[in-house]
Scaffold this motif. Structure first.
Motif, short mmCIF file in Angstrom:
data_model
loop_
_atom_site.label_atom_id
_atom_site.label_comp_id
_atom_site.label_asym_id
_atom_site.label_seq_id
_atom_site.Cartn_x
_atom_site.Cartn_y
_atom_site.Cartn_z
N VAL A 220 0.81 -1.22 0.00
CA VAL A 220 0.00 0.00 0.00
C VAL A 220 0.85 1.27 0.00
CG1 VAL A 220 -1.64 1.37 1.38
CG2 VAL A 220 -2.10 -1.04 0.91
N PRO A 221 1.95 1.38 0.75
CA PRO A 221 2.76 2.61 0.66
C PRO A 221 3.17 2.89 -0.79
CG PRO A 221 3.47 1.27 2.52
CD PRO A 221 2.49 0.43 1.75
N PHE A 222 3.07 4.14 -1.19
CA PHE A 222 3.26 4.49 -2.59
C PHE A 222 4.58 3.96 -3.18
CE2 PHE A 222 0.54 8.46 -1.64
CZ PHE A 222 -0.63 7.76 -1.92
N ALA A 223 5.66 4.08 -2.42
CA ALA A 223 6.99 3.73 -2.95
C ALA A 223 7.28 2.23 -2.88
CB ALA A 223 8.07 4.50 -2.20
N TRP A 224 6.41 1.43 -2.26
CA TRP A 224 6.65 0.00 -2.15
C TRP A 224 6.13 -0.67 -3.42
CZ3 TRP A 224 7.15 -2.76 3.06
CH2 TRP A 224 7.82 -1.95 3.96
N VAL A 225 7.02 -0.77 -4.38
CA VAL A 225 6.68 -1.22 -5.73
C VAL A 225 7.52 -2.44 -6.08
CG1 VAL A 225 6.77 -0.56 -8.18
CG2 VAL A 225 6.04 1.10 -6.46
N MET A 226 6.95 -3.38 -6.80
CA MET A 226 7.66 -4.60 -7.16
C MET A 226 8.82 -4.35 -8.11
SD MET A 226 4.80 -7.59 -7.69
CE MET A 226 3.84 -6.72 -8.92
N GLY A 227 9.88 -5.13 -7.93
CA GLY A 227 10.97 -5.11 -8.89
C GLY A 227 10.56 -5.66 -10.24
N TYR A 228 9.47 -6.42 -10.27
CA TYR A 228 8.98 -6.98 -11.53
C TYR A 228 8.33 -5.93 -12.43
CZ TYR A 228 9.32 -11.59 -9.25
OH TYR A 228 9.77 -12.72 -8.61
N GLU A 234 5.13 4.79 -13.18
CA GLU A 234 3.71 4.80 -13.51
C GLU A 234 2.90 4.01 -12.49
OE1 GLU A 234 2.65 4.32 -17.65
OE2 GLU A 234 4.66 4.94 -18.24
N THR A 235 3.50 2.97 -11.91
CA THR A 235 2.84 2.27 -10.81
C THR A 235 2.56 3.22 -9.67
OG1 THR A 235 3.87 0.14 -11.35
CG2 THR A 235 3.05 0.41 -9.11
N VAL A 236 3.57 4.01 -9.29
CA VAL A 236 3.40 4.97 -8.19
C VAL A 236 2.32 5.98 -8.53
CG1 VAL A 236 4.53 6.79 -6.86
CG2 VAL A 236 5.76 4.66 -7.36
N GLU A 237 2.30 6.48 -9.76
CA GLU A 237 1.27 7.45 -10.16
C GLU A 237 -0.13 6.86 -10.04
OE1 GLU A 237 2.40 8.53 -14.10
OE2 GLU A 237 4.03 9.86 -13.45
N ALA A 238 -0.30 5.61 -10.46
CA ALA A 238 -1.61 4.98 -10.37
C ALA A 238 -2.02 4.76 -8.92
CB ALA A 238 -1.60 3.65 -11.13
N LYS A 239 -1.06 4.35 -8.07
CA LYS A 239 -1.35 4.16 -6.66
C LYS A 239 -1.76 5.47 -5.99
CE LYS A 239 1.44 1.43 -4.30
NZ LYS A 239 2.69 0.81 -3.79
N LYS A 240 -1.09 6.57 -6.37
CA LYS A 240 -1.42 7.88 -5.78
C LYS A 240 -2.82 8.32 -6.18
CE LYS A 240 3.17 9.88 -5.09
NZ LYS A 240 4.11 10.98 -5.47
N LYS A 241 -3.29 7.86 -7.31
CA LYS A 241 -4.65 8.18 -7.74
C LYS A 241 -5.68 7.29 -7.05
CE LYS A 241 -7.74 7.85 -11.73
NZ LYS A 241 -7.87 7.47 -13.17
N LEU A 242 -5.45 5.98 -7.05
CA LEU A 242 -6.47 5.02 -6.65
C LEU A 242 -6.58 4.82 -5.14
CD1 LEU A 242 -5.91 2.30 -9.39
CD2 LEU A 242 -7.92 3.79 -9.16
N LEU A 243 -5.46 4.75 -4.44
CA LEU A 243 -5.53 4.44 -3.01
C LEU A 243 -6.20 5.54 -2.19
CD1 LEU A 243 -2.10 2.65 -2.67
CD2 LEU A 243 -4.35 1.60 -2.35
N PRO A 244 -5.89 6.83 -2.41
CA PRO A 244 -6.65 7.86 -1.68
C PRO A 244 -8.14 7.83 -2.03
CG PRO A 244 -4.61 8.77 -2.53
CD PRO A 244 -4.76 7.42 -3.16
N GLN A 245 -8.46 7.54 -3.28
CA GLN A 245 -9.86 7.44 -3.66
C GLN A 245 -10.53 6.26 -2.94
OE1 GLN A 245 -10.53 6.91 -7.87
NE2 GLN A 245 -12.75 7.06 -7.69
N ALA A 246 -9.82 5.15 -2.82
CA ALA A 246 -10.36 4.00 -2.10
C ALA A 246 -10.64 4.34 -0.65
CB ALA A 246 -9.37 2.83 -2.18
N ALA A 247 -9.76 5.14 -0.03
CA ALA A 247 -9.98 5.56 1.36
C ALA A 247 -11.17 6.50 1.47
CB ALA A 247 -8.71 6.22 1.90
#
Length: 283
Positions: A220-228, A234-247
């Protein structure tokens, strides 16, 4: 469980293990290991939480797990701990036989999301596991799977999708589409360019499947992104959009790879987002 007008069941496939460093990229081991303790090979426990949705006459299965077309060597390498097959789990949890599934949806075609699309039959031929289903895959993901990059080609096994094309069951879809009323697939680049997440809206409530964008609660933390991930920024950008909206909107969130807490809510406390246990059924 009841979710609006639909019945929804989480169908875990089986536990398996991947390298913890690969699953957390640049996050130091002394941080991620507090949440996902590794074994003596640095692998962490994971699951594949497929989802069954009964929507009127349609019986939808989202994702098909890792499949059972593995050698003993690769079962050991990935720590595959299978207690029963996916079809048996669907029958036990959802009360539905493989022949009754009408739609199968893959968020992308990596082996741990699409491995159960097909099985080996009695004549040693690879065939669709759900013989009467239409299989939905985004066209962009299909094209990428057929010509993957050097970085992710090891995750694509053509036997998980080419037999579907041969049987006439494969349907290629756009970047955003509706599976059944209220169930939408949306493309979010990051893990690759064409991976999709799914969203079920019913009675002003949302159930959201993050696929590999946020594979486990620990991500869940924005910077905790898979090495894969091919495109981590772009993963971080999507998380910053979706996770606050989910909350904000109190989504129920499904973490596909979490072995312990599949369904959670995202909450914000003192400026930090975290996943908390989801209580009760939706009415």
């Amino acid at each position: 469980m009841k979710f609006g007008d639909y019945r929804v069941e989480v169908v875990p496939d089986c536990e398996f293990r991947l390298d913890g460093g690969a699953m957390f990229g640049v996050v130091p081991r002394n941080l991620w290991s507090k949440y996902c303790p590794p074994d003596d090979q640095n692998r962490i426990r994971m699951n594949m939480n497929c989802v069954f949705v009964e929507a009127g006459k349609e019986r939808v299965l989202i994702e098909t797990g890792i499949g059972d077309k593995w050698s003993e060597k690769h079962r050991a390498m990935y720590g595959i701990d299978r207690r029963r097959g996916l079809a048996e789990s669907v029958r036990a949890i959802a009360g539905v036989a493989p022949e009754e599934i009408t739609i199968v949806v893959n968020t992308h075609l990596h082996f741990d999301h699409a491995g159960g699309n097909t099985i080996v039959d009695g004549s040693n031929k690879i065939v669709p596991q759900f013989p009467n289903a239409r299989y939905f895959i985004s066209e962009a993901e299909y094209e990428h799977a057929e010509t993957p990059s050097e970085r992710d080609k090891a995750s694509y096994f053509p036997e998980n999708w080419r037999p579907l094309k041969g049987s006439g069951q494969l349907e290629l879809k756009p970047a955003k589409y509706e599976v059944v009323p209220g169930l939408t697939m949306e493309t979010y680049p990051g893990h690759n360019r064409s991976m999709q997440c799914w969203r079920l809206d019913q009675n002003s409530q949302t159930l959201f499947g993050f696929a590999d964008l946020v594979p486990m609660r620990a991500h869940v933390p924005f910077a905790w992104v898979m090495g894969y991930d091919l495109y981590p920024v772009e993963t971080v950008e999507a998380k910053k959009k979706l996770l606050p909206q989910a909350a904000r909107e109190a989504w129920t969130c499904l973490f596909y790879h979490d072995p312990d807490e599949t369904l959670c809510r995202i909450v914000e406390k003192q400026g930090k987002l975290s996943a908390v246990h989801w209580e009760g059924e939706q009415k």
